[in-house]
Write an enzyme that holds these catalytic residues in place. Structure first.
Site, PDB file in Angstrom:
ATOM      1  CD  GLU A  90      -4.162  -3.828  -3.320  1.00 34.03           C
ATOM      2  OE1 GLU A  90      -4.478  -3.261  -2.252  1.00 34.03           O
ATOM      3  OE2 GLU A  90      -2.995  -4.126  -3.613  1.00 34.03           O
ATOM      4  CD  GLN A 101      -8.010  -2.754  -0.730  1.00 32.79           C
ATOM      5  OE1 GLN A 101      -8.533  -3.481  -1.545  1.00 32.79           O
ATOM      6  NE2 GLN A 101      -6.694  -2.692  -0.580  1.00 32.79           N
ATOM      7  CD  GLU A 161      -3.417   1.983  -0.140  1.00 33.83           C
ATOM      8  OE1 GLU A 161      -3.111   1.338   0.881  1.00 33.83           O
ATOM      9  OE2 GLU A 161      -2.937   1.762  -1.266  1.00 33.83           O
ATOM     10  CG  ASN A 173       0.321   1.709  -3.645  1.00 36.42           C
ATOM     11  OD1 ASN A 173      -0.432   2.478  -3.047  1.00 36.42           O
ATOM     12  ND2 ASN A 173       0.749   0.570  -3.113  1.00 36.42           N
ATOM     13  CD  GLU A 174       1.531   1.565   1.005  1.00 31.37           C
ATOM     14  OE1 GLU A 174       2.101   0.485   1.248  1.00 31.37           O
ATOM     15  OE2 GLU A 174       0.587   1.995   1.698  1.00 31.37           O
ATOM     16  CE1 TYR A 218      -5.518   0.917   4.980  1.00 36.09           C
ATOM     17  CE2 TYR A 218      -3.223   1.319   4.413  1.00 36.09           C
ATOM     18  CZ  TYR A 218      -4.516   0.984   4.042  1.00 36.09           C
ATOM     19  OH  TYR A 218      -4.802   0.701   2.727  1.00 36.09           O
TER      20      TYR A 218
HETATM   21  O1  AHR Z   1      -4.801  -1.693   1.467  1.00 32.60           O
HETATM   22  C1  AHR Z   1      -3.929  -2.760   1.680  1.00 32.60           C
HETATM   23  C2  AHR Z   1      -2.499  -2.387   1.360  1.00 32.60           C
HETATM   24  O2  AHR Z   1      -2.062  -1.410   2.255  1.00 32.60           O
HETATM   25  C3  AHR Z   1      -2.255  -1.767   0.015  1.00 32.60           C
HETATM   26  O3  AHR Z   1      -2.141  -2.702  -0.992  1.00 32.60           O
HETATM   27  C4  AHR Z   1      -0.965  -1.049   0.221  1.00 32.60           C
HETATM   28  O4  AHR Z   1      -0.841   0.087  -0.595  1.00 32.60           O
HETATM   29  C5  AHR Z   1      -0.991  -0.685   1.699  1.00 32.60           C
HETATM   30  O5  AHR Z   1       0.172  -1.036   2.333  1.00 32.60           O
END
Ligand code: AHR
Length: 512
Positions: free
Chosen positions: A46, A365, A316, A193-194, A260
């Site tokens: 990103e 990332q 992600e 995205n999201e 995550y």
């Molecule tokens: O990877 C960091 C962020 O995490 C991304 O920009 C977003 O999609 C997610 O919340």
């Protein structure tokens, strides 16, 4: 009764006490059906911190060796792990990005504020042409995520036309004016995205309608076929998946999923390198949730897509810790330790196991951000422990998943338990079998007796990743603290395989 008797005999022999011979693996080498898509081994980059700028892009006039502005050392390192695809430009950045700002002569491109990530100036010097050049240099598939949150249907539709249309049209002509005569091939296309969060704070119902609208105008030009990926749920938001699948499954080829691993909480996530065993245990239990998330989202998908046409794409994922002290909090720079290599390996084994539904994943990332595989600092480059997991696991790309059955010891801490070993097996096009194993237990080695059914193997070789402490990591001064070494702990005897895994290790075995 029989089990109790066996337990008593084994205990008497001291077998249980030493943790030996309780791990039993059966690999059915002649029964594989599913292909492990190479795209499970994808990455995400990103416009955030020093991922793009300084990570990939140094500009054509940089003293750092580069090809058309892109670092040669980074390209080589990523080619060595066979990066199959790269997701770009975000993340949250994607729904703020206006692609037309990133084309044409670089000195004329407008500057913008990267409001999400540190409020820094984004000069748009890395745009569509540079990204697609990077993918060509890497030999990987681009995965572009378009702007739904603050963009328009027209803007997204023109981006597809600009990149992929071969003929006379306003966008194809603009591309040619900007120096690219022939269109590129782009398959993977994300529609937002999201969108439940930074991508517009939408409800599942509103996004589903938006998805239908945007996806309609993302056209297939010539023989370019888009694989459209809908913005998926946040972790366990099953209503999101249900709503999208029920109302838009026919218009998508993929559905994303974000999860995550945060050891503590979003306020204080925990340090990347300073943690005790209890925090390690919690981190691993939280990462294992990926299996449950995939299983439950896949169950909903099965209801609307029993043929499994739509891929589930955790695009992600990874560990998210506190930023390193003294660094910009908006740049998400964190260290990467042996714990991360283990965490990545566990997730990759989980993804392989769901190869029937999971068709792509992207760890967050690639460079200098979150669970990165590469760090850069000026002209210096460093490979992280997570890099070496990807190095070991590349053997699974496009191989056939082999069904296994596995019973194993538990890793126990303060009355909490989890399986001590994670495993995955595949057979590649040349007939070689690869088994990847993770010994999660940081204190005990694990011995595994493996029965190989439906195959006769003559040799076993291996490579392993481990270190003295879970917190061990690589630095520019000591770049090889956590790295891959030859593994001698596997032995073949009369068709069965005995393996002794060191504590806290990732091992890859090759059987021929
Ligand atoms: O990877 C960091 C962020 O995490 C991304 O920009 C977003 O999609 C997610 O919340």
């Amino acid at each position: 009764m029989k089990k109790i008797l066996l337990f008593c005999i084994m205990t008497t022999l001291g077998i249980c006490m030493s943790g030996q011979a309780q791990n039993k693996l059966v690999v059915n080498a002649d029964q594989g059906k599913e292909t492990i898509s190479k795209h499970i081994y994808g990455h995400f980059s990103e416009h955030l911190g020093h991922c793009i700028y300084g990570g990939y892009w140094v500009g054509e006039n940089s003293p750092i060796p580069n090809t058309r502005g892109i670092r040669n050392d980074v390209v080589k390192a990523l080619k060595d792990i066979q990066v199959p695809n790269l997701r770009w430009p975000g993340g949250c950045f994607a729904d703020e990005y206006h692609w037309m700002d990133g084309i044409g002569p670089r000195d004329k491109r407008p500057k913008m504020v990267n409001t999400h990530w540190g409020g820094v100036v984004e000069d748009n010097s890395f745009g569509t042409h540079e990204f697609l050049d990077l993918c060509e240099q890497l030999g990987c598939e681009p995965y572009i995520c378009g702007n739904v949150g603050s963009g328009t249907v027209e803007e997204m539709s023109k981006w597809v036309e600009y990149i992929t249309f071969d003929g006379e049209s306003p966008m194809a002509n603009l591309r040619k004016q900007n120096g690219r005569e022939k269109p590129w091939k782009v398959k993977f296309w994300g529609v937002g995205n999201e969108n439940w969060g930074c991508g517009g704070n939408m409800t599942a119902e509103f996004y589903t309608d938006q998805y239908r609208r945007f996806a309609t105008y993302c056209r297939n030009y010539g023989d370019n076929r888009l694989y459209k990926i809908a913005g998926g749920p946040n972790g366990g938001d099953y209503h999101w998946t249900e709503t999208l699948m029920k109302n838009a499954a026919g218009l998508m080829q993929g559905l994303s999923l974000h999860h995550y691993t945060v050891p503590k909480n979003w306020g204080d996530k925990g340090s990347a390198t300073q943690f005790d065993e209890a925090e390690y245990f919690t981190t691993i239990s939280k990462t294992l949730v990926m299996d449950e998330l995939i299983t439950k989202h896949a169950t909903i998908m099965d209801k609307y897509d029993p043929q499994k046409r739509v891929g589930l794409m955790p695009d992600e994922w990874g560990a998210w810790y506190n930023v390193e002290p003294g660094t910009n909090p908006g740049f998400l720079f964190q260290q990467n330790a042996l714990r991360d290599a283990i965490l990545a390996a566990i997730n990759l084994n989980i993804f392989n196991a769901h190869a029937d539904r999971v068709k792509m994943t992207n760890i967050a990332q690639t460079i200098n951000v979150l669970q990165a595989v590469i760090f850069t600092e000026g002209e210096k480059m460093l490979l992280t422990p997570t890099y070496w997991t990807y190095y070991l696991y590349k053997v699974h790309q496009d191989a056939t998943l082999l069904p296994i059955s596995f019973s194993c010891n538990k890793y126990e801490l303060n009355g909490r338990k989890m399986d001590a070993v994670s495993v995955s097996a595949s057979k590649d096009a040349a007939g070689k079998i690869h088994i990847t194993l993770v010994n999660i237990d940081p204190n005990k080695e694990q011995s595994i007796e493996t029965e190989l059914r439906g195959v006769t193997v003559k040799s076993v070789t291996g490579q392993a990743l481990t270190s003295a402490k879970l917190t061990d990591h690589n630095t520019y001064e000591k770049p090889n603290t956590v790295t891959v070494k030859d593994f001698k702990g596997a032995k073949l005897s009369k068709g069965s395989l005995s393996v002794t895994l060191p504590a806290k290790s990732v091992v890859m075995l090759e059987l021929e």
